[in-house]
Enzyme design. Sequence first.
Site, short mmCIF file in Angstrom:
data_model
loop_
_atom_site.label_atom_id
_atom_site.label_comp_id
_atom_site.label_asym_id
_atom_site.label_seq_id
_atom_site.Cartn_x
_atom_site.Cartn_y
_atom_site.Cartn_z
N SER A 1 0.85 -1.19 0.00
CA SER A 1 0.00 0.00 0.00
C SER A 1 0.88 1.24 0.00
CB SER A 1 -0.91 0.02 1.24
OG SER A 1 -1.54 1.28 1.39
N TYR B 1 -1.30 -0.83 10.32
CA TYR B 1 -1.47 -1.13 8.89
C TYR B 1 -0.24 -0.68 8.09
CZ TYR B 1 -3.88 -1.44 4.36
OH TYR B 1 -4.24 -1.77 3.07
#
Length: 244
Positions: free
Chosen positions: A139, A152
């Site tokens: 990401s 995350y």
Amino acid sequence: MNKKVVIVTGASRGIGAAISKVLANLNYVVVGTFVSSNETAVALKNEIEELGGTYIPVRADVRVSSDCENVVAEALNYGQVYGLVNNAGITNDNLLLRMTEENWRSVIDTNLTGAFLMTKAAAKEMIKNREGSIVNISSVVGLYGNAGQVNYSASKAGLIGFTKSLAKELGQRNVRVNAVAPGFIETDMTSKLSDELKEKAVQSIYLKRFGRAEEVAEVVAFLISEKSSYINGEIIEVSGGIAL
């Protein structure tokens, strides 16, 4: 049995479903993992098969090594384990001082440890065949960070280091390892954002829109395929030119 099989984790919806559809359309046998919704997995199987592709849903928790081994064993029933897309991932957002240990561990265990366990199981077959391609779904937050997502961000940054190191280990066995780092993509995850946050996000993207899951899937399919046969250890950002 001469078919090439690609395993896609977290395959039932969002980016995982889009990847599964594109790969099946390219004549790979796709073995897709899911955890909770059997109905969603069956719906995807039916959709792909109506278009002439082959999709095998397998219930598996990537945090459990025996489940990962079972996925590979199932894949071998349909051909050569040629590709792996580590897509399974969750979020559990909070500011650091409000984040519990469980918030942290749940995300790291699924997003990072899950990729490790699934790759370890699948790479054995690729090394044996001296052929394969692994794509990890990271990401942009793994590259740039994001407030409220230390867990995350850490998991996705970890995948980048995992990708770089594994590319060096497996490259000499003709197994390539790359990663894709999506930005804001239209999925169930981003649909939960408030209109204010969505607008703020769009303003940080030079193409002035969220991406589509299919746009990520096409890049993944390219990296899996032999068209990218001299690409190894790369992190490809699919973010519309995000300015973070």
